[in-house]
Design a protein around this motif. Structure first.
Motif, PDB file in Angstrom:
ATOM      1  N   THR A  29       0.634  -1.340   0.073  1.00 24.05           N
ATOM      2  CA  THR A  29       0.012  -0.062   0.029  1.00 24.05           C
ATOM      3  C   THR A  29       0.904   1.246  -0.024  1.00 24.05           C
ATOM      4  OG1 THR A  29      -0.133   0.046   2.535  1.00 24.05           O
ATOM      5  CG2 THR A  29      -2.110  -1.268   1.048  1.00 24.05           C
ATOM      6  N   ASN A  30       2.126   1.279   0.699  1.00 32.16           N
ATOM      7  CA  ASN A  30       2.935   2.250   0.698  1.00 32.16           C
ATOM      8  C   ASN A  30       3.647   2.566  -0.625  1.00 32.16           C
ATOM      9  OD1 ASN A  30       3.083   2.807   3.345  1.00 32.16           O
ATOM     10  ND2 ASN A  30       5.130   3.415   3.198  1.00 32.16           N
ATOM     11  N   SER A  31       3.710   1.418  -1.541  1.00 31.38           N
ATOM     12  CA  SER A  31       4.325   1.849  -2.775  1.00 31.38           C
ATOM     13  C   SER A  31       3.152   2.401  -3.715  1.00 31.38           C
ATOM     14  CB  SER A  31       4.762   0.455  -3.534  1.00 31.38           C
ATOM     15  OG  SER A  31       5.727  -0.108  -2.702  1.00 31.38           O
ATOM     16  N   THR A  53       1.599  -8.533  -1.165  1.00 27.16           N
ATOM     17  CA  THR A  53       2.547  -9.599  -1.711  1.00 27.16           C
ATOM     18  C   THR A  53       3.952  -9.013  -1.360  1.00 27.16           C
ATOM     19  OG1 THR A  53       2.503  -8.482  -3.732  1.00 27.16           O
ATOM     20  CG2 THR A  53       1.096 -10.608  -3.389  1.00 27.16           C
ATOM     21  N   GLU A  54       4.192  -7.695  -1.014  1.00 30.97           N
ATOM     22  CA  GLU A  54       5.669  -7.218  -0.981  1.00 30.97           C
ATOM     23  C   GLU A  54       5.549  -6.420   0.145  1.00 30.97           C
ATOM     24  OE1 GLU A  54       7.889  -6.322  -4.513  1.00 30.97           O
ATOM     25  OE2 GLU A  54       6.577  -7.592  -5.680  1.00 30.97           O
ATOM     26  N   GLY A  55       4.660  -6.503   1.189  1.00 27.06           N
ATOM     27  CA  GLY A  55       4.435  -5.285   2.101  1.00 27.06           C
ATOM     28  C   GLY A  55       6.221  -5.235   2.764  1.00 27.06           C
ATOM     29  N   ARG A  56       6.504  -3.895   3.099  1.00 26.97           N
ATOM     30  CA  ARG A  56       7.704  -3.177   3.290  1.00 26.97           C
ATOM     31  C   ARG A  56       7.781  -3.029   5.034  1.00 26.97           C
ATOM     32  NH1 ARG A  56       8.923   0.897   0.725  1.00 26.97           N
ATOM     33  NH2 ARG A  56       7.140   1.589  -0.412  1.00 26.97           N
ATOM     34  N   GLY A  57       8.828  -3.056   5.429  1.00 23.28           N
ATOM     35  CA  GLY A  57       8.843  -2.600   6.829  1.00 23.28           C
ATOM     36  C   GLY A  57      10.148  -1.621   6.963  1.00 23.28           C
ATOM     37  N   LEU A  71      -4.802  -4.768   9.855  1.00 22.59           N
ATOM     38  CA  LEU A  71      -5.130  -3.668   8.870  1.00 22.59           C
ATOM     39  C   LEU A  71      -3.950  -3.229   8.123  1.00 22.59           C
ATOM     40  CD1 LEU A  71      -7.179  -1.477  11.344  1.00 22.59           C
ATOM     41  CD2 LEU A  71      -7.882  -2.036   8.997  1.00 22.59           C
ATOM     42  N   LEU A  72      -3.984  -2.934   6.695  1.00 20.22           N
ATOM     43  CA  LEU A  72      -2.642  -2.368   6.024  1.00 20.22           C
ATOM     44  C   LEU A  72      -3.201  -1.541   5.259  1.00 20.22           C
ATOM     45  CD1 LEU A  72      -1.902  -6.172   4.914  1.00 20.22           C
ATOM     46  CD2 LEU A  72      -0.749  -5.165   6.774  1.00 20.22           C
ATOM     47  N   PHE A  73      -2.585  -0.148   5.659  1.00 16.47           N
ATOM     48  CA  PHE A  73      -3.141   0.818   4.994  1.00 16.47           C
ATOM     49  C   PHE A  73      -1.961   2.070   4.970  1.00 16.47           C
ATOM     50  CE2 PHE A  73      -4.490   3.950   8.006  1.00 16.47           C
ATOM     51  CZ  PHE A  73      -4.708   3.090   9.211  1.00 16.47           C
ATOM     52  N   GLY A 126       3.345  -1.701  13.281  1.00 15.02           N
ATOM     53  CA  GLY A 126       4.574  -1.240  12.688  1.00 15.02           C
ATOM     54  C   GLY A 126       4.109  -0.033  11.853  1.00 15.02           C
ATOM     55  N   ILE A 127       5.268   1.041  11.627  1.00 18.23           N
ATOM     56  CA  ILE A 127       4.738   2.258  10.839  1.00 18.23           C
ATOM     57  C   ILE A 127       5.942   2.498  10.070  1.00 18.23           C
ATOM     58  CG2 ILE A 127       4.532   4.876  11.130  1.00 18.23           C
ATOM     59  CD1 ILE A 127       3.301   3.918  14.002  1.00 18.23           C
ATOM     60  N   LEU A 128       5.541   2.555   8.802  1.00 19.95           N
ATOM     61  CA  LEU A 128       6.782   3.025   7.770  1.00 19.95           C
ATOM     62  C   LEU A 128       6.381   4.139   6.982  1.00 19.95           C
ATOM     63  CD1 LEU A 128       9.265   2.133   6.049  1.00 19.95           C
ATOM     64  CD2 LEU A 128       7.582   1.027   4.560  1.00 19.95           C
ATOM     65  N   LEU A 129       6.993   5.418   7.442  1.00 19.12           N
ATOM     66  CA  LEU A 129       7.143   6.862   6.958  1.00 19.12           C
ATOM     67  C   LEU A 129       7.866   7.076   5.814  1.00 19.12           C
ATOM     68  CD1 LEU A 129       5.762   8.962   9.703  1.00 19.12           C
ATOM     69  CD2 LEU A 129       7.116  10.103   7.482  1.00 19.12           C
ATOM     70  N   ILE A 145       0.645   1.894   7.673  1.00 15.59           N
ATOM     71  CA  ILE A 145       0.523   1.391   9.104  1.00 15.59           C
ATOM     72  C   ILE A 145       0.149  -0.169   8.760  1.00 15.59           C
ATOM     73  CG2 ILE A 145      -0.880   1.484  10.876  1.00 15.59           C
ATOM     74  CD1 ILE A 145      -1.467   4.596  10.429  1.00 15.59           C
ATOM     75  N   GLY A 146       0.873  -0.975   9.618  1.00 23.35           N
ATOM     76  CA  GLY A 146       0.327  -2.402   9.653  1.00 23.35           C
ATOM     77  C   GLY A 146      -0.038  -2.484  10.960  1.00 23.35           C
ATOM     78  N   ILE A 147      -1.243  -3.095  11.361  1.00 26.33           N
ATOM     79  CA  ILE A 147      -1.833  -3.530  12.678  1.00 26.33           C
ATOM     80  C   ILE A 147      -2.140  -4.875  12.679  1.00 26.33           C
ATOM     81  CG2 ILE A 147      -3.057  -2.752  14.595  1.00 26.33           C
ATOM     82  CD1 ILE A 147      -3.487   0.029  13.520  1.00 26.33           C
TER      83      ILE A 147
HETATM   84  C1  BTN Z   1       8.041  -1.674  10.543  1.00 25.55           C
HETATM   85  O1  BTN Z   1       9.045  -2.356  10.178  1.00 25.55           O
HETATM   86  O2  BTN Z   1       7.705  -1.908  11.776  1.00 25.55           O
HETATM   87  C2  BTN Z   1       7.097  -1.054   9.570  1.00 25.55           C
HETATM   88  C3  BTN Z   1       5.950  -1.796   9.085  1.00 25.55           C
HETATM   89  C4  BTN Z   1       4.986  -1.066   8.077  1.00 25.55           C
HETATM   90  C5  BTN Z   1       3.981  -2.002   7.539  1.00 25.55           C
HETATM   91  C6  BTN Z   1       2.838  -1.379   6.698  1.00 25.55           C
HETATM   92  S1  BTN Z   1       1.826  -2.232   6.463  1.00 25.55           S
HETATM   93  C7  BTN Z   1       0.985  -0.956   5.142  1.00 25.55           C
HETATM   94  C8  BTN Z   1       2.070  -0.508   4.595  1.00 25.55           C
HETATM   95  N1  BTN Z   1       2.512  -0.849   3.307  1.00 25.55           N
HETATM   96  C9  BTN Z   1       3.706  -1.268   3.590  1.00 25.55           C
HETATM   97  O3  BTN Z   1       4.374  -1.978   2.656  1.00 25.55           O
HETATM   98  N2  BTN Z   1       4.391  -1.127   4.762  1.00 25.55           N
HETATM   99  C10 BTN Z   1       3.319  -0.615   5.432  1.00 25.55           C
END
Ligand code: BTN
Length: 268
Positions: A29-31, A53-57, A71-73, A126-129, A145-147
């Protein structure tokens, strides 16, 4: 697939979430939000998905969630902030998420530097800004935000360090309600942030932080630094009193050391 009506009906915001892009499955969702932001999507736009499929942290890690339980947004904001204040944005997001989770669940959250939200000492959010600048000013930021809401178990090492609202409270939660509550909480705190005022945000974050005045280990690119956590710096760094004096760090993972000979380490 999420229902647009259930996400937006009853959402008490003026701007956040009014433009809502919904996917069943997406790479990240971030991309997606970054592409939309670069092409001028309005402030407050949100991209939400059931599955990534490629959620990033943070720190180049992957973010893996069980489809349909979390929740992934990602939210796009466009505050006119100088570069030295942008490092404070994660605290705004973590504080808003913690306030919303506490309201919705009655449980007390902990905020862990730099931008994790914990329940019972384990990470539930987790939060990725990701920020884009024009000269010295922020052009836009994408807040990912991933919860973990109703995920029932975590694999491997995550079992020790991760939790969900369901695991912490021993009951399931309505993801729509939590989504609305978080988006409202974000918009509520955002008024001050837009004006460059982080006082309320930092007071909310500091009141939930547990590392201060404790011995901690900070790991950063394979290096481990030990010291006493003193406070946040004005630009969001972590000030540690180390054997080399006071040092400020802007990235890494922090764990509290339970005793002085480093024998036992808290994780989370
Ligand atoms: C962390 O490493 O703690 C940050 C994780 C962030 C995950 C969220 S899920 C929704 C959004 N899309 C992503 O690819 N990453 C963030």
């Amino acid at each position: 697939m999420y229902s647009r009506t259930d996400l937006q009906n009853g959402l008490r915001t003026q701007v956040f979430g009014k433009n809502l892009v919904i996917y069943d499955s997406i790479d990240s969702t971030n991309s997606c939000a970054k592409i939309l932001a670069a092409s001028g999507t309005p402030e407050g736009s949100i991209v939400i998905a059931e599955n990534q499929t490629e959620g990033r942290g943070r720190l180049g890690r992957r973010w893996i969630s069980e489809p349909g339980t979390c929740l992934l947004f990602s939210l796009v904001i466009r505050p006119t902030l100088e570069i030295n204040k942008v490092g404070l944005l994660p605290f705004f997001v973590a504080a808003a998420v913690a306030i919303a989770i506490e309201k919705a669940t009655g449980m007390q959250c902990e905020c862990k530097w730099p931008n994790d939200v914990l329940l019972n000492g384990k990470k539930c959010c987790g939060i990725l800004l990701e920020s884009t600048f024009q000269h010295n000013l922020l052009e836009y930021a994408v807040i990912g935000i991933g919860i973990n809401i109703n995920q029932a178990s975590f694999d491997g090492d995550l079992e020790e360090t991760a939790t969900s609202l369901k695991l912490a409270a021993h009951k399931s939660f309505d993801r729509y309600e939590i989504f609305r509550s978080i988006v409202e909480s974000l918009e509520h705190l955002y008024g001050d942030i837009k004006a460059g005022d982080f006082k309320k945000t930092l007071s909310e974050w500091n009141s939930r932080a547990t590392i201060f005045d404790k011995q901690v280990e900070l790991s950063q690119s394979g290096e481990r630094i030990y010291g006493r956590a003193i406070a946040l710096s004005a630009d969001g760094g972590l000030i540690l009193e180390t054997s080399d004096g006071k040092r400020i760090f802007y990235a890494g993972d922090v764990t509290i050391i339970k005793n002085n000979n480093n024998a036992t380490i808290e994780t989370g």
